[in-house]
Design a protein around this motif. Structure first.
Motif, mmCIF file in Angstrom:
data_model
loop_
_atom_site.group_PDB
_atom_site.id
_atom_site.type_symbol
_atom_site.label_atom_id
_atom_site.label_comp_id
_atom_site.label_asym_id
_atom_site.label_seq_id
_atom_site.Cartn_x
_atom_site.Cartn_y
_atom_site.Cartn_z
ATOM 1 N N MET A 252 17.578 2.825 -7.082
ATOM 2 C CA MET A 252 16.171 3.082 -7.363
ATOM 3 C C MET A 252 15.756 4.389 -6.685
ATOM 4 S SD MET A 252 13.127 0.319 -7.176
ATOM 5 C CE MET A 252 13.536 -0.246 -5.562
ATOM 6 N N THR A 253 15.231 5.268 -7.449
ATOM 7 C CA THR A 253 14.768 6.513 -6.828
ATOM 8 C C THR A 253 13.433 6.279 -6.136
ATOM 9 O OG1 THR A 253 13.599 7.161 -8.815
ATOM 10 C CG2 THR A 253 15.847 7.919 -8.635
ATOM 11 N N ARG A 254 13.077 7.251 -5.304
ATOM 12 C CA ARG A 254 11.813 7.111 -4.582
ATOM 13 C C ARG A 254 10.630 7.004 -5.541
ATOM 14 N NH1 ARG A 254 13.639 11.140 -1.014
ATOM 15 N NH2 ARG A 254 14.805 9.935 0.477
ATOM 16 N N LYS A 255 10.725 7.785 -6.595
ATOM 17 C CA LYS A 255 9.637 7.791 -7.560
ATOM 18 C C LYS A 255 9.445 6.408 -8.167
ATOM 19 C CE LYS A 255 8.272 9.839 -11.889
ATOM 20 N NZ LYS A 255 8.775 10.445 -13.106
ATOM 21 N N GLU A 256 10.566 5.809 -8.563
ATOM 22 C CA GLU A 256 10.479 4.475 -9.159
ATOM 23 C C GLU A 256 9.945 3.471 -8.156
ATOM 24 O OE1 GLU A 256 13.986 4.520 -12.505
ATOM 25 O OE2 GLU A 256 14.468 4.076 -10.448
ATOM 26 N N PHE A 257 10.427 3.594 -6.912
ATOM 27 C CA PHE A 257 9.973 2.669 -5.886
ATOM 28 C C PHE A 257 8.460 2.772 -5.730
ATOM 29 C CE2 PHE A 257 8.851 1.728 -1.494
ATOM 30 C CZ PHE A 257 9.306 0.426 -1.415
ATOM 31 N N ALA A 258 7.992 4.006 -5.603
ATOM 32 C CA ALA A 258 6.556 4.216 -5.427
ATOM 33 C C ALA A 258 5.793 3.641 -6.613
ATOM 34 C CB ALA A 258 6.271 5.703 -5.279
ATOM 35 N N TYR A 259 6.352 3.867 -7.797
ATOM 36 C CA TYR A 259 5.669 3.382 -8.993
ATOM 37 C C TYR A 259 5.533 1.863 -8.971
ATOM 38 C CZ TYR A 259 4.671 2.440 -13.874
ATOM 39 O OH TYR A 259 4.106 1.990 -15.025
ATOM 40 N N PHE A 260 6.649 1.186 -8.760
ATOM 41 C CA PHE A 260 6.597 -0.278 -8.788
ATOM 42 C C PHE A 260 5.803 -0.833 -7.612
ATOM 43 C CE2 PHE A 260 10.370 0.310 -11.496
ATOM 44 C CZ PHE A 260 9.907 -0.402 -12.583
ATOM 45 N N PHE A 261 5.887 -0.111 -6.490
ATOM 46 C CA PHE A 261 5.167 -0.560 -5.317
ATOM 47 C C PHE A 261 3.663 -0.519 -5.581
ATOM 48 C CE2 PHE A 261 3.464 -0.268 -1.065
ATOM 49 C CZ PHE A 261 4.253 -1.167 -0.382
ATOM 50 N N LEU A 262 3.214 0.614 -6.095
ATOM 51 C CA LEU A 262 1.783 0.783 -6.293
ATOM 52 C C LEU A 262 1.252 -0.037 -7.454
ATOM 53 C CD1 LEU A 262 1.523 4.598 -5.609
ATOM 54 C CD2 LEU A 262 0.836 2.711 -4.132
ATOM 55 N N ARG A 263 2.156 -0.461 -8.344
ATOM 56 C CA ARG A 263 1.694 -1.239 -9.487
ATOM 57 C C ARG A 263 1.677 -2.718 -9.204
ATOM 58 N NH1 ARG A 263 3.467 -0.779 -15.476
ATOM 59 N NH2 ARG A 263 3.065 -2.951 -15.079
ATOM 60 N N ASN A 264 2.329 -3.119 -8.106
ATOM 61 C CA ASN A 264 2.456 -4.543 -7.857
ATOM 62 C C ASN A 264 1.206 -5.079 -7.179
ATOM 63 O OD1 ASN A 264 3.296 -7.106 -6.617
ATOM 64 N ND2 ASN A 264 5.254 -6.533 -7.518
ATOM 65 N N LYS A 265 0.455 -5.873 -7.940
ATOM 66 C CA LYS A 265 -0.834 -6.349 -7.424
ATOM 67 C C LYS A 265 -0.639 -7.251 -6.211
ATOM 68 C CE LYS A 265 -3.176 -6.102 -11.866
ATOM 69 N NZ LYS A 265 -2.095 -6.266 -12.860
ATOM 70 N N LYS A 266 0.415 -8.045 -6.229
ATOM 71 C CA LYS A 266 0.628 -8.972 -5.111
ATOM 72 C C LYS A 266 0.798 -8.214 -3.806
ATOM 73 C CE LYS A 266 2.769 -12.404 -8.020
ATOM 74 N NZ LYS A 266 4.019 -12.643 -8.710
ATOM 75 N N VAL A 267 1.638 -7.180 -3.849
ATOM 76 C CA VAL A 267 1.897 -6.435 -2.631
ATOM 77 C C VAL A 267 0.640 -5.708 -2.174
ATOM 78 C CG1 VAL A 267 3.211 -4.540 -1.640
ATOM 79 C CG2 VAL A 267 4.337 -6.179 -3.108
ATOM 80 N N ILE A 268 -0.074 -5.113 -3.098
ATOM 81 C CA ILE A 268 -1.299 -4.396 -2.736
ATOM 82 C C ILE A 268 -2.298 -5.357 -2.102
ATOM 83 C CG2 ILE A 268 -3.237 -3.066 -3.652
ATOM 84 C CD1 ILE A 268 -0.699 -1.512 -3.814
ATOM 85 N N PHE A 269 -2.458 -6.513 -2.753
ATOM 86 C CA PHE A 269 -3.392 -7.520 -2.221
ATOM 87 C C PHE A 269 -2.973 -7.921 -0.819
ATOM 88 C CE2 PHE A 269 -3.960 -12.110 -1.529
ATOM 89 C CZ PHE A 269 -5.343 -12.183 -1.495
ATOM 90 N N ALA A 270 -1.707 -8.240 -0.651
ATOM 91 C CA ALA A 270 -1.223 -8.712 0.647
ATOM 92 C C ALA A 270 -1.388 -7.629 1.708
ATOM 93 C CB ALA A 270 0.238 -9.135 0.538
ATOM 94 N N MET A 271 -1.103 -6.381 1.326
ATOM 95 C CA MET A 271 -1.252 -5.290 2.288
ATOM 96 C C MET A 271 -2.707 -5.173 2.733
ATOM 97 S SD MET A 271 1.741 -3.531 2.588
ATOM 98 C CE MET A 271 1.515 -1.781 2.670
ATOM 99 N N CYS A 272 -3.617 -5.304 1.778
ATOM 100 C CA CYS A 272 -5.036 -5.209 2.121
ATOM 101 C C CYS A 272 -5.432 -6.316 3.093
ATOM 102 C CB CYS A 272 -5.896 -5.292 0.864
ATOM 103 S SG CYS A 272 -5.752 -3.833 -0.157
ATOM 104 N N VAL A 273 -5.048 -7.546 2.776
ATOM 105 C CA VAL A 273 -5.438 -8.674 3.632
ATOM 106 C C VAL A 273 -4.828 -8.516 5.020
ATOM 107 C CG1 VAL A 273 -5.244 -11.154 3.968
ATOM 108 C CG2 VAL A 273 -5.725 -10.237 1.698
ATOM 109 N N LEU A 274 -3.526 -8.200 5.053
ATOM 110 C CA LEU A 274 -2.877 -8.053 6.361
ATOM 111 C C LEU A 274 -3.477 -6.891 7.141
ATOM 112 C CD1 LEU A 274 0.888 -8.720 5.607
ATOM 113 C CD2 LEU A 274 -0.734 -10.176 6.803
ATOM 114 N N GLY A 275 -3.801 -5.818 6.415
ATOM 115 C CA GLY A 275 -4.422 -4.670 7.075
ATOM 116 C C GLY A 275 -5.749 -5.058 7.698
ATOM 117 N N PHE A 276 -6.510 -5.812 6.947
ATOM 118 C CA PHE A 276 -7.808 -6.252 7.453
ATOM 119 C C PHE A 276 -7.646 -7.137 8.689
ATOM 120 C CE2 PHE A 276 -11.099 -9.617 7.398
ATOM 121 C CZ PHE A 276 -12.195 -8.821 7.700
#
Lengths: 323, 282, 315
Positions: B1-25
């Motif tokens: 997986m290239t960095r670009k693909e990783f970033a793409y899937f990372f930023l598109r994954n709602k679960k991870v984004i949600f979890a990051m927000c909650v944990l960040g808070f």
């Protein structure tokens, strides 16, 4: 000429990816006649497996984009889930490439077969005789029915899947690369078993997919050569092998090693270059960049020309014979 | 997986984004909370007892007049600390033992796996109780160590399986016939391929450590001083918070623990979707 | 002159819980390889051909027997001697996709060769040499360098691995099924490449299950069955005049365009053999006789440079 059992017209199956569509099967047309073995040959990535699998079971990220495949008067690509469930296995079935992984490991073979048959209003008991007869064809003893998949070797599992997938005597059987992972001696026996099953009416017609033209030559009545998602050439096996029309078929056949030809005496030639990337591919003959005979017209998509029963998709044959 | 693909899937994954927000808070709350709270000491008696949430006491007070919000942010700090230290320790031990067993094989493997299996069948909680009960003084650091040293076995087993499969890959053979030294092969070829997996293991261990700590606290074997979410939960039960209708005391710590652990699990499923191409949604 | 000598090589794997039973993956195999020759190791899966390749590359330790390269026992080599061995003896494996570490760019396989074997070569020269070897295996460097393995095709990856060999002046290449994952249109070119390298003095152990490929490229052929060499010698002789029934069966089942099988004939090669008979092929053999079960087997010379392990060879 025998009747067409399955008619495929301008079929398009694409893969959705991050960067756009991969046009894996792009406007394929052919017919499968009653009782014949149609071989589909081509290199990896030419769309042959996508085509075979797509006809039986369209799974994401595969996407049906257009065209039709008429079986029994219906376009099987555009059926409702319910209708597909009935037709699959009863009318059209598949021996998948990784047949070894197709069996549920927690159930005995008898149970697997019974479950499957019950979904199609039959049962193990009802088909017992047939099952035993078919097992004998593929050289398996009745004992395997009481075994778990893990107790069988890879080859045995594959032959078992050959039996299971044809119990409802489908019209069309797709055999996807069933010989590729096998040793030469096993390869031969599997081809012979499949032939015997067809003789005994386990299926009407077979679509036999392989990258190995030499194996295909043994069993196919007609061969369809695919290149980069398109049909290159369709014709009767013997004619095709003796007198290939499409430049790709010619070069492919010339590249095959055979007993009698040795490097020290005679150098075989491969095809220079690589197949094009099918992602967002534009118009034009897809072989033109590797083709020694390419000319200006090849920038346009070649249609499939009909030459007395032989079909070829190459501008060289626009006027009927090779220019 | 290239960095670009990783970033793409990372930023598109709602679960991870949600979890990051909650944990960040939650992390933000744990770090900043003690400073923005009007009261410094979570154990100080700062007001009347039995107070529901109000301007003075944002999450109310308990029976004794201690401020629940202050307790909560301190408890959150403790829990995250235990999760981080205990979870890291369990991951590191599991990684080391599992890797050595899988990579070296032979009798070393047998020995290490025997040890691992023995630890696996001993109920961890019972072990924790015994160890914790024998310690006269228990701080959260000790608690983290105890948890870390008992939670690693399943990680070891999982990592061993990974190492077993990776070491037979042909790129490892290729490195060997390139006369690469064994240590370079381990850290240059095999380990980097396990990192995404180890990261996911760490997240599970992180949540596991928090739960284990809560369990210990709840049965009274928590830190002898200080505050934690488990201790809050224990006290709330002990003083009949529910029966007395003090929902703000009874529910808050449990809800926060549930939130942390659930978020971690969501994060893990999300990461799995990113790392595993078969699960990627198109 | 033989520069690789394999003597009575045996590799056993323990079977079952206590390891009392042994699976002999390679069973008392001896052969020699001369400079500038391609030797095919032909056999079905489980014949032990891959194990021999791994033993030659020192990726496995033998249970007994020796491999001698240029006068030295390969398994006694230490540190710098071993580095020197790998400078002269290299391998390319079956699966090009798994031969590359998926998280690195493909350039890494070249960088590693320079780091380990050619540290004295300057960075600027490295790039030029890499591009040169890529071109000589028919690849366009600008399409290859800086890519990740999954962005390239199997054929391209396999050629990169051969290009890697070219950075070193390899004397012996172990090529383990390097063709099997390639498409027909590109595999002949890879074979031809091996042939060209042979002309430049390199020897190749060409491991394959595909008889026609072995026939096309190799000077000598070793036919293996369940860990033993059953027939060996000059390729032309082995293929034109196969003596062992196993070799004959294999040759008959090679699919070839223009030669049809009789599909009505029953052909059942997959029989599970017992280990009791002294000839391993006994259970499958169509011409067996009772004494094949017990008699001691020995390689028999059928003609010059053509030997076979069969009691009925003379008859």
């Amino acid at each position: 000429m025998r009747d067409a059992l399955l008619t495929v017209r301008d079929l398009k199956i694409y893969y959705r990816t991050l960067y756009g569509y991969v046009k894996a099967v792009d406007g394929v047309a052919f017919e499968l006649r009653d009782g014949e073995v149609l071989g589909i040959a081509g290199e990896s990535g030419c769309g042959k497996s996508t085509l075979g699998n797509g006809l039986v079971l369209l799974k994401p990220p595969m996407k049906y984009v257009g065209g039709e495949a008429i079986l029994d008067g219906k376009n099987i690509m555009a059926l409702s889930q319910k209708e597909i469930k009935r037709i699959r296995y009863e009318k059209i079935s598949i021996i998948p490439q990784y047949a070894m992984d197709a069996l549920n490991p927690t159930k005995k073979i008898r149970q697997i077969v019974d479950d499957l048959l019950r979904e199609h209003n039959s049962s193990f008991e009802e088909k017992r005789e047939l099952i035993e007869e078919r097992l004998a064809i593929v050289n398996l003893s009745k004992k395997v029915l009481n075994m778990y998949p893990i107790e069988l070797s890879g080859g045995m599992k594959q032959r078992l899947v050959m039996v299971i997938s044809t119990l409802m005597n489908p019209d069309v059987l797709v055999a996807d690369e069933i010989t590729s992972a096998l040793d030469v001696s096993t390869q031969r026996s599997v081809v012979q078993m499949l032939y015997e099953m067809k003789e005994k009416k386990a299926m009407k017609s077979i679509i036999f997919i392989t990258h190995d033209l030499a194996v295909l030559y043994q069993i196919a009545d007609r061969i369809m050569v695919m290149y980069a998602g398109k049909v290159a050439e369709i014709g009767p096996t013997e004619e095709m092998v003796r007198n290939p029309l499409h430049p790709y078929t010619k070069m492919l056949l010339a590249s095959l090693p055979k007993i009698g030809v040795r490097f020290v005496n005679e150098r075989l030639k491969g095809i220079p270059g690589y197949p094009p990337n099918l992602l967002n591919i534009g118009p034009g003959c897809r072989f033109r960049e590797r083709c020694p005979k390419a000319f200006a017209k090849c920038e346009q998509d070649p249609p499939i020309f009909d030459l007395n029963g032989r079909k070829v998709s190459c501008w060289l044959f626009e006027r009927g014979d090779e220019r | 997986m290239t960095r670009k693909e990783f970033a793409y899937f990372f930023l598109r994954n709602k679960k991870v984004i949600f979890a990051m927000c909650v944990l960040g808070f939650l992390t933000f709350l744990a770090v900043v909370g003690p400073y923005i709270s009007p009261y410094k000491d979570p154990l100080a008696f700062v007001g009347l007892g039995y107070q529901p949430p109000s301007k003075q006491h944002w999450l109310g007070t308990n029976t004794f007049g201690q401020d629940i919000f202050t307790q909560l942010v301190h408890g959150l700090r403790t829990s995250l600390f235990v999760g981080l230290v205990g979870g890291s320790l369990a991951t590191v031990i599991g990684l080391l033992i599992g890797f050595v067993a899988g990579y070296r094989g032979g009798w070393i493997d047998e020995l290490l796996m025997m040890f691992t299996n023995i630890l696996m069948v001993i109920p961890t909680l019972a072990l924790l109780i015994i160890i914790a009960a024998y310690l006269p003084y228990r701080g959260i650091f000790i608690q983290s160590l105890i948890i870390g040293f008992t939670a690693w076995p399943w990680t070891a087993r999982a990592v061993r399986a990974q190492a077993l499969s990776l070491k037979t890959r042909e790129f490892v053979d290729l490195a060997r016939i390139t006369a690469r030294r064994p240590l370079k092969i381990i850290f240059g070829e095999i380990m980097p391929n396990m990192m995404s997996y180890v990261f996911m293991v760490f997240i599970l261990q992180f949540g596991g450590a928090i739960l284990a700590a809560t369990g210990l606290d709840f049965i009274g074997l928590g830190p002898t001083r200080g505050m934690s979410l488990g201790i809050m939960l224990q006290q709330a039960t002990l003083w009949n918070a529910i029966q007395l209708g003090m929902w703000w005391w009874a529910i808050t710590p449990g809800a926060v623990i549930t939130l942390i652990v659930a978020t971690l699990y969501i994060m893990n499923t999300g990461l799995d979707e990113i790392f595993n191409p078969k699960l990627r949604e198109m | 002159m033989s520069f690789l000598v394999v003597q009575n090589l045996t590799k056993e794997y323990p079977l079952g819980l206590l390891g009392k039973e042994k699976l002999k993956a390679v069973d008392d195999v001896s052969f020699e390889i001369e400079r500038s020759k391609i030797v095919s190791l032909i056999g079905e899966s489980g014949s032990g051909k891959t194990t021999i390749g791994k033993l030659v590359l020192r990726l496995l330790k033998p249970t007994s027997g020796r491999i001698v390269f240029d006068g030295k026992d390969v398994f006694s080599l230490r540190k710098e001697e071993l580095r020197d061995y790998y400078r002269r003896v290299q391998g390319v494996f079956q699966d090009p996709f798994s031969s590359f570490n998926p998280i690195y760019k493909i350039d890494r396989v070249f960088d590693m060769v320079f780091e380990e074997f050619l540290p004295e070569v300057k960075a600027s020269e490295r790039k030029a040499r890499i591009e040169q070897v890529l071109v000589s295996v028919g690849l366009n460097p600008s399409q290859i360098l800086g890519k990740y393995p999954h962005q390239l095709s199997g054929g391209q990856l396999q050629r990169i691995l051969i290009a890697r060999i070219l950075l070193l002046d390899v004397e012996l290449l172990v090529a383990d099924e390097i063709i099997s994952m390639l498409d027909a249109s590109t595999r002949v070119d890879v074979l031809n490449l091996l042939g060209d390298l042979k002309k430049r003095g390199m020897s190749v152990i060409f491991i394959t299950h595909d008889l026609s490929l072995g026939y096309y490229i190799s000077d000598e052929a070793l036919i293996m069955y369940r860990g033993s060499i059953v027939e060996m010698g000059d390729t032309e002789k082995v293929f034109r005049n196969p003596v062992h029934p196993y070799t004959r069966m294999l040759l008959e089942s090679v699919p070839e365009v223009g030669k049809k099988w009789d599909l009505r004939e029953r052909f059942t090669p997959e029989l599970i053999g017992g280990d009791s008979a002294s000839c391993k092929y006994y259970d499958r053999c169509p011409i067996r006789e009772r004494h094949c079960r017990t008699a001691h087997l020995q390689m028999v010379e059928v003609e010059e440079n053509h030997k076979v392990l069969c009691l009925k060879a003379g008859a």
